[in-house]
Design an enzyme around this catalytic site. Structure first.
Site, PDB file in Angstrom:
ATOM      1  CG  HIS A   1      -4.429   1.945  -2.176  1.00  0.00           C
ATOM      2  ND1 HIS A   1      -4.492   2.567  -0.960  1.00  0.00           N
ATOM      3  CD2 HIS A   1      -5.695   1.941  -2.657  1.00  0.00           C
ATOM      4  CE1 HIS A   1      -5.763   2.921  -0.700  1.00  0.00           C
ATOM      5  NE2 HIS A   1      -6.501   2.547  -1.719  1.00  0.00           N
TER       6      HIS A   1
ATOM      7  CG  ASP B   1      -2.308   0.631   0.817  1.00  0.00           C
ATOM      8  OD1 ASP B   1      -2.291   1.807   0.417  1.00  0.00           O
ATOM      9  OD2 ASP B   1      -3.345  -0.042   0.901  1.00  0.00           O
TER      10      ASP B   1
ATOM     11  CD  GLU C   1     -10.145   3.651  -1.171  1.00  0.00           C
ATOM     12  OE1 GLU C   1     -11.066   4.061  -0.466  1.00  0.00           O
ATOM     13  OE2 GLU C   1      -9.061   3.237  -0.685  1.00  0.00           O
TER      14      GLU C   1
HETATM   15  C1  ACM Z   1     -11.004  -0.699   0.243  1.00  0.00           C
HETATM   16  O1  ACM Z   1     -11.541  -0.653   1.354  1.00  0.00           O
HETATM   17  N1  ACM Z   1     -10.388   0.373  -0.239  1.00  0.00           N
HETATM   18  C2  ACM Z   1     -11.015  -1.905  -0.563  1.00  0.00           C
END
Ligand code: ACM
Length: 555
Positions: free
Chosen positions: A260, A189, A327
């Site tokens: 991420h 991440d 995201e």
């Molecule tokens: C997530 O909670 N961004 C998969």
């Protein structure tokens, strides 16, 4: 007497019955033998390592009518599936006192978990606590059982806060005790890269460390100035995978792309959008939220991640490989001449399709190597890759759309099974974020939404509880958020007895069985949230989260 009430089992089995209105008891002692028929030797090893260690009984190999017999049974497989089992402790099968028959070795293993529960909470200790010569009483019952779903998962985010290897192994044991069978490891991440990749050493030399950490969530202005980090070597990963396999748990790795990814970009700046920002100065991120610094959609980025995934495939036998996809802000791609040229060259409608192109590339790449891609439900945007499966996290909608289109789905909606979210509305709840989801709320979570066609419902291969660790800086914080709710989740994922309609579920009966289960968790050393609320040392006064009903999780 309700036959399930008799046994206090969690998750509740299909059926549990005794002869007559109350059970007799048999005892296990020094002379109790263990007869492992072909294919069940591994389960016998685990029985000796757990029940044997807790009781101090040798469980010596051998056949004896007063002993324990393990075997694989085609009839059990037919009736309850490969993970199903039949456990009898009343001598009703072949005149042997305790018989566990499984549809496969996994079924025998889950039956052994039930046997452990029947022995009482001290069967969860690592050494006998006396008195010497104590007899181990077992109620005389027959349990017939098998799981509702084949994917009964927990996602552990080891990127936001690193969980040392021994803690991961402990979680494997905790999953096994709850008959859960998938450990999804969120390995990368913005805040850290946690898996050694030999051809790209900077991913862990640089990407596994951050200089400081936001203490609390985004409402907080506190900092922890102690550097944080850590990673698993490839041997650590092999150990985790093998340890899980011995417990019939599959480890699904997640390498999150194309968002991420700041830790990877900090290590290898050429992975970022170098025509938009100076990526050479990006550190591993020290705060939480959705990050604009995403991967550049270039051939060299694809080649880089193929290299990463070659090593990942060699380490993880899982048929599914998780590539995130969640995201991913598109601002840098909008501003990047390189990204725009790529959109033009590929004839794409825009940045959403560029994300889909990224995911489709790896869907094909994985399929060519006999694996399947799974990703968060954003991978539906811009067109889902043909073989991909979906982790439906932003509610049910993505999962419904994917299942109706014939894709496999793991239901893990944030509104129900995000265990980082606070479990009570009270002021004492540590670093409260997201929705209030109590033990009862999780118990009433239904993975298959009403209205799904039968064909689509068959594509819901399971469900998963997700444990994001922005506000969990230690193992005990993880325990607090995960337990007791994981026990309710395990019953949802496993039990075929639960009515589909949440309101019809007998939470009072579950709570009654939890009385016994809390004693098991005590013996296991789990720092769960007590029913009365956090203990003084479980509170985090003054550390802010974001306790707004309805807020998305990562704000
Ligand atoms: C997530 O909670 N961004 C998969």
């Amino acid at each position: 007497m309700d036959p399930v009430e008799l046994t206090d089992l969690i998750p509740a089995p299909r059926t549990a019955a005794c002869r007559g209105s109350s059970p007799g008891y048999l005892s296990l002692d020094e002379g109790t033998t263990l007869d492992a028929r072909p294919g069940t030797e591994g389960v016998a090893r685990r029985l000796r390592a757990t029940i044997g260690a807790a009781t101090g009984l040798p469980l010596a190999p051998g056949r004896d009518p007063r002993g324990i017999l393990l075997r694989i049974s085609a009839r059990v497989e037919r009736e309850y599936g490969p993970e199903g089992y039949r456990l009898s402790t009343d001598g009703s099968v072949e005149d042997v006192a305790v018989v566990i028959e499984g549809g496969s070795a996994a079924g025998v293993f889950w039956g052994a978990q039930t046997l452990r529960q029947l022995l009482g909470p001290d069967a969860y200790r690592k050494a006998p606590i006396g008195p010497a010569g104590r007899e181990w009483e077992l109620p005389m019952v027959t349990v017939e059982d098998g799981p509702r779903f084949s994917w009964r998962g927990v996602m552990l985010d080891v990127a936001r806060h690193f969980l040392p290897k021994d803690d991961v192994l402990r979680y494997v044991d905790l999953l096994a005790a709850h008959k859960l069978n998938v450990l999804h490891l969120h390995l990368t991440d913005d805040q850290g890269w946690r898996i050694e990749i030999e051809r790209y050493p900077r991913l862990t030399e640089i990407g596994a460390w951050r200089t400081r950490t936001k203490w609390g969530h985004r409402a907080s202005d506190l900092w922890n100035d102690t550097p944080h980090g850590g990673y698993y070597t490839q041997d650590d990963i092999r150990e985790i995978v093998a340890y899980a396999a011995e417990r019939h748990i599959r480890v699904v790795p997640e390498i999150d792309i194309p968002g991420h990814s700041q830790a990877a970009i900090a290590a290898y700046p050429e992975l970022g959008n170098t025509d938009v920002i100076d990526t050479t100065t990006l550190p591993v991120w020290d705060t939480w939220g959705i990050n604009p610094n995403v991967l550049a959609p270039t051939d060299s980025t694809l080649r880089f991640y193929e290299g990463v995934l070659e090593e990942v495939l060699a380490l993880f036998p899982s048929p599914f490989i998780h590539l995130g996809g969640d995201e991913c802000p598109k601002d840098q791609w909008k501003a990047s001449p390189v990204a725009q040229a790529r959109i033009e060259e590929l004839g794409l409608a825009g940045e959403e399709e560029l994300q889909a192109w990224f995911i489709r590339h790896f869907d094909r790449w994985l399929a060519d190597r006999g694996r399947r891609l799974i990703g968060w439900d954003e991978i539906l945007e811009g067109g889902l890759a043909p073989g991909a499966a979906v982790s439906s996290w932003r509610g049910y909608a993505g999962g419904i759309a994917a299942a109706e289109a014939g894709h496999d789905v793991v239901m893990c909606p944030e509104q129900h099974v995000y265990l980082d979210h606070r479990q009570d509305g009270g002021a004492d709840e540590p670093v409260p974020i997201g929705y209030v989801r109590t033990l009862e709320d999780v118990y009433r979570f239904e993975p298959v939404p009403p209205g799904l066609s039968p064909d689509a419902a068959a594509h819901v291969i399971g469900t998963q509880a997700n444990v994001w660790t922005e506000v969990m800086e230690s193992r005990s914080r993880v325990d607090y958020q995960v337990f007791p709710r994981l026990a309710a989740f395990a019953e949802v994922a496993w039990s075929t007895r639960l009515p589909a309609a949440p309101a019809e579920r007998d939470f009072a009966d579950f709570e009654r069985r939890m009385t016994a289960h809390y004693r098991r968790l005590d013996a296991l050393g789990v720092d769960y949230r007590p029913p009365g609320g956090p203990l003084p040392w479980q509170r985090r006064p003054g550390v802010l989260g974001r306790p707004i009903e309805g807020a998305p999780p990562n704000v």
